[in-house]
Design a protein around this motif. Structure first.
Motif, mmCIF file in Angstrom:
data_model
loop_
_atom_site.group_PDB
_atom_site.id
_atom_site.type_symbol
_atom_site.label_atom_id
_atom_site.label_comp_id
_atom_site.label_asym_id
_atom_site.label_seq_id
_atom_site.Cartn_x
_atom_site.Cartn_y
_atom_site.Cartn_z
ATOM 1 N N UNK A 277 0.811 -1.108 -0.005
ATOM 2 C CA UNK A 277 -0.071 0.130 -0.088
ATOM 3 C C UNK A 277 0.805 1.343 -0.014
ATOM 4 N N UNK A 278 2.050 1.137 -0.151
ATOM 5 C CA UNK A 278 3.016 2.075 -0.137
ATOM 6 C C UNK A 278 3.322 2.692 1.097
ATOM 7 N N UNK A 279 3.092 2.106 2.133
ATOM 8 C CA UNK A 279 3.414 2.524 3.564
ATOM 9 C C UNK A 279 4.570 1.861 4.259
ATOM 10 N N UNK A 280 5.468 2.871 4.826
ATOM 11 C CA UNK A 280 6.678 2.322 5.393
ATOM 12 C C UNK A 280 6.347 2.507 6.995
ATOM 13 N N UNK A 281 7.070 1.379 7.421
ATOM 14 C CA UNK A 281 7.026 1.162 8.898
ATOM 15 C C UNK A 281 7.882 2.122 9.831
ATOM 16 N N UNK A 282 7.702 2.818 10.770
ATOM 17 C CA UNK A 282 8.526 3.531 11.566
ATOM 18 C C UNK A 282 8.962 2.988 12.652
ATOM 19 N N UNK A 283 7.822 2.662 13.430
ATOM 20 C CA UNK A 283 8.177 1.678 14.822
ATOM 21 C C UNK A 283 7.303 0.414 14.759
ATOM 22 N N UNK A 284 7.669 -0.556 15.621
ATOM 23 C CA UNK A 284 6.675 -1.480 15.679
ATOM 24 C C UNK A 284 6.861 -2.424 16.993
#
Ligand code: HSE
Length: 428
Positions: free
Chosen positions: A372-379
């Motif tokens: 979806x073109x979304x990058x993860x910053x923190x998890x």
């Protein structure tokens, strides 16, 4: 001998009685500041006999509030009845048609009919003032329309419903669920007669649409405010958001973007170091960003007898001083309808979900985000027992459309338990 400014007061509820008390207690101070005395000459309310905490016996009584607007001895009609249509609107229209200035606290009426009423007032050469309609005692209309008039406004944000802020902060401090704190708020008398005005964001949305009209020089467009209430905010999200360094607020944001005017009133995360995150209980806060001034933070009581009456009296005193300003800061006839922005500006998002604890589950979610073109910053995956794993993700900036797309993709992963939660993180 200076000529007094004569008020007709429609509505003797909490705010109306607050106005009576200020006029009576500060007669001399007001006369000095306004350059002339301010007097109440006539009042109207639903019941004459009701026990009230101020003496109204010296004032003429009208059973029909509209009669106040026709009295020859009234200069300014103060409308504190409320309601979008009905007597309040008839009263204001009649007052303007009869050459009276008007002061009102009625956000619902102005959010719906502000443009028409402003045009009527300006055509008649009369004032229509509404400081008390937005954020109670905070002089935010004055700040925007006067103090910041030399700025191009970039963004207006705020927590403008004290009841919602009370509910959210009380949930956090007690750990009690929404339903319990809602009931507590009802018993304390915090909720509007129709609670959906508070908890569905409608009341705060009315206020935001009025500020947006002044800030961006456009017609009030309440229907374009994207509204989401606080009913779905869970104690889990309040706690987990805090754990990630954020507070959840019912936050209003208005900004003019290349795609049009964005107006939203939704639960959002704000970084805990910002004053918005620190706002406790029934207090309001409005944050204004201007190109010259930078960020201004205004904080104060958003409701109640004294604060709201204080805002009404500020308007009354301006009228007594002879100050005349366009209703929305520039002539109403020249205000254009701003195209509403179909998509809100990109922002980081907080995503909470429960996954089936099996190999590759998290990878499927990460893939759906990536697709979806979304990058993860923190998890963060929280410790758990059993077959289900609670997972929190903070994304880099993404549009609401991309988030919607990702949530749809999550459904196809086969690893999700229940519905995920997605909340915008406002860059304040
Ligand atoms: N019900 C509103 C609030 C006050 O809780 O802030 C009136 O707008």
């Amino acid at each position: 001998m200076t000529i007094p400014l004569r008020l007709g007061l429609a509505g003797l509820g909490t705010v109306g009685i607050g106005v009576v008390k200020i006029v009576q207690a500060h007669a001399e101070l007001i006369a000095r500041r306004a350059g002339r005395p301010v007097e109440i000459v006539a009042v109207s309310a639903s019941s004459r006999k009701k026990n009230r905490s101020a003496d109204i016996s010296a004032y003429a009584w009208e059973d029909d509030p509209v009669a106040l607007a026709r009295r020859g001895d009234v200069d300014v009609l103060v409308e504190l009845i409320g309601g979008e249509n009905g007597p309040a609107k008839a009263l204001v229209e009649t007052a303007l048609a009869n050459g009276k200035d008007v002061v009102t606290a009625n956000k619902a009426m102005l959010a719906r009919h502000g443009q028409t009423l402003a045009e009527a007032a300006e055509a008649a050469g009369r004032a229509l003032r509404f400081e008390a309609a937005v954020a109670g005692g905070i002089p935010v209309i004055k700040a925007l329309a006067e103090g910041l008039a030399g700025n191009a406004i970039r963004r207006v944000m705020g927590v403008m419903n004290g009841t919602c802020n009370y509910i959210l902060t009380r949930m956090e401090s007690t750990g009690l669920p929404y339903e319990t704190v809602f009931e507590e708020a009802r018993q304390l008398g915090y909720l509007e007669a129709d609670p959906s005005l508070d908890v569905d964001g409608i009341d705060a949305g009315h206020k935001l649409s009025l500020l947006a009209a002044i800030a961006f020089g456009c017609q009030v467009d309440f229907d374009a405010v994207h509204l989401e209430g606080i009913g779905a905010v869970s104690i889990d999200d309040i706690r987990l958001a805090r754990d990630m360094g954020y507070a959840i607020k019912l936050l209003g944001v208005a900004q003019m973007t290349g795609r049009g005017l964005e107006q939203r009133m939704t639960p959002c995360l704000v970084p805990e170091a910002h004053p918005l995150a620190q706002l406790q209980g029934g207090t309001n806060m409005v944050v204004i960003e201007g190109d010259a001034v930078g960020q201004i933070v205004l904080r104060g009581a958003g409701a109640g007898e004294g604060p709201t009456a204080s805002a009404v009296m500020g308007d009354v005193i301006d009228i007594a001083r002879g100050l005349r300003l366009p209703v929305f800061g520039q002539p109403a006839a020249g205000l254009v309808a701003a195209p509403p922005a179909a998509v809100s500006a990109a922002a980081p998002w907080y995503l909470r979900m429960t996954l089936i604890d099996k190999p590759g589950a998290l990878a499927r979610i990460a893939t759906a985000l990536g697709d979806s073109g979304i990058s993860i910053d923190r998890m963060r995956q929280y410790g758990h027992e059993g077959a289900h794993a609670p997972v929190l993700i903070v994304t880099h900036k993404a549009s609401s459309d991309d988030i919607r797309h990702a949530l749809e993709r999550f459904e196809d992963t086969g690893v999700l338990v229940g519905a995920p939660v997605a909340l915008r993180i406002e860059d304040v």
